[in-house]
Design an enzyme around this catalytic site. Structure first.
Site, PDB file in Angstrom:
ATOM      1  N   ASP A  26       0.870  -1.169  -0.202  1.00 26.37           N
ATOM      2  CA  ASP A  26       0.053   0.119   0.051  1.00 26.37           C
ATOM      3  C   ASP A  26       0.873   1.050  -0.028  1.00 26.37           C
ATOM      4  O   ASP A  26       2.198   1.017   0.277  1.00 26.37           O
ATOM      5  CB  ASP A  26      -0.786   0.090   1.141  1.00 26.37           C
ATOM      6  CG  ASP A  26      -1.642   1.356   1.463  1.00 26.37           C
ATOM      7  OD1 ASP A  26      -2.233   1.733   0.582  1.00 26.37           O
ATOM      8  OD2 ASP A  26      -1.559   1.742   2.419  1.00 26.37           O
ATOM      9  N   ASP A  28      -0.324   5.058   0.721  1.00 22.19           N
ATOM     10  CA  ASP A  28      -0.648   6.271   1.626  1.00 22.19           C
ATOM     11  C   ASP A  28      -0.362   5.581   3.243  1.00 22.19           C
ATOM     12  O   ASP A  28      -1.488   4.635   3.383  1.00 22.19           O
ATOM     13  CB  ASP A  28      -1.737   7.127   1.509  1.00 22.19           C
ATOM     14  CG  ASP A  28      -1.732   7.789   0.213  1.00 22.19           C
ATOM     15  OD1 ASP A  28      -1.322   8.942   0.213  1.00 22.19           O
ATOM     16  OD2 ASP A  28      -2.171   7.183  -0.868  1.00 22.19           O
ATOM     17  N   ASP A 201      -2.335  -0.153   5.725  1.00 25.63           N
ATOM     18  CA  ASP A 201      -2.652   0.365   7.169  1.00 25.63           C
ATOM     19  C   ASP A 201      -4.141   0.527   7.377  1.00 25.63           C
ATOM     20  O   ASP A 201      -4.803   0.642   8.446  1.00 25.63           O
ATOM     21  CB  ASP A 201      -1.969   1.809   7.281  1.00 25.63           C
ATOM     22  CG  ASP A 201      -2.807   2.661   6.170  1.00 25.63           C
ATOM     23  OD1 ASP A 201      -2.478   2.249   5.050  1.00 25.63           O
ATOM     24  OD2 ASP A 201      -3.295   3.859   6.522  1.00 25.63           O
TER      25      ASP A 201
HETATM   26 MG   LIG Z   1      -3.004   3.077   3.146  1.00 22.83          MG
END
Ligand SMILES: [Mg+2]
Length: 265
Positions: A26, A28, A201
């Protein structure tokens, strides 16, 4: 797979195995810190060097898996890396081969209404995407419920999918997610037949965790402990960068004298 106990402690992941692993990342909140404005994230040169070096060591088995459009990722310096963008609506192999789902009917209307809505409050931010439209309310938290309600109405009316993220809500093409994106890439060379490792996240990353855990791989949650199907955890972006570099360092030590890519620009 039965969901694991959400309260179980997650250990730090073992370092990457460059002989067996395929690495899915991922962007961001995983590789770079979240930012008030999505276009203002800082992508350090050192991170780009690390990613390209990892990709070399993995013989091309590295892919970004992001909610962002691939062209936006490329604008941050990701050209030359494989990527699945727009939550699995589009993907691109490192060699440049591209594929994307058709733009759904109704997305133009949703984008217009999001743009109008974003004008109604300070701090609301509209993000136009090739295969979706997002409202960011990180700087207008009191607009969260109204933004989510509008997204739901538009999605119901136009058969779109509502995607909730960090301080944002998005409507996008339905039927794909980060799990299908990783599964798609895993069916292709050079990823096929390798052990998938995915770091993310956000709640949108849980689909990806499920895909890699079901495939005998390793899901790595980035951030504070929470309910997840990932089997390992790193506390934050800095720890991810450190873990990636330590993996490279271990690999270099094992290949000492065989020529490394330390001189890469
Ligand atoms: Mg992310």
């Amino acid at each position: 797979m039965t969901d694991p106990d959400p309260d179980r402690p997650l250990s730090e992941p073992p370092l990457l195995d460059f002989g067996t692993d395929a690495l899915f990342l991922d962007f961001d909140g995983t590789l770079v810190e979240l930012c008030d404005r999505p276009d203002a994230v800082d992508v350090p040169d050192q991170l780009l060097r690390t990613l390209h070096e990892l990709n070399d060591r993995l013989q091309g088995r590295l892919a970004l898996v992001s909610g962002r459009a691939i062209e936006v990722l490329d604008g941050f310096g990701m050209i030359g890396l494989a990527a699945a963008g727009s939550h699995g609506s589009e993907w691109r192999l490192a060699g440049g081969e591209r594929e994307y789902l058709p733009r759904p009917d109704g997305l133009d209307i949703a984008q217009q209404q999001f743009a109008v809505f974003a004008e109604t409050a300070d701090g609301l931010l509209f993000e136009d995407k090739p295969l979706g439209a997002a409202l960011h309310y990180r700087r207008a938290p009191n607009m969260r419920e109204a933004a989510q309600e509008l997204a739901k109405q538009l999605a119901d009316k136009h058969a779109l999918h509502v995607q909730h993220g960090h301080d944002m809500v998005e409507v996008r093409v339905a039927g794909v997610d980060k799990g299908t994106a990783i599964a798609e890439l895993l069916s292709l060379s050079p990823f096929a037949g390798h052990r998938p490792v995915f770091l993310g996240d956000d709640v949108t990353d849980e689909d990806g965790f499920r895909t890699v855990e079901d495939a005998g791989g390793m899901g790595i949650l980035v951030g504070a402990p929470r309910r997840t199907v990932a089997s390992h955890r790193l506390p934050g972006v800095r720890d991810v960068n450190d873990w990636l570099k330590r993996s490279l360092h271990k690999d270099k030590s094992q290949h000492a004298g065989t020529g490394t890519s330390e001189d890469m620009p």
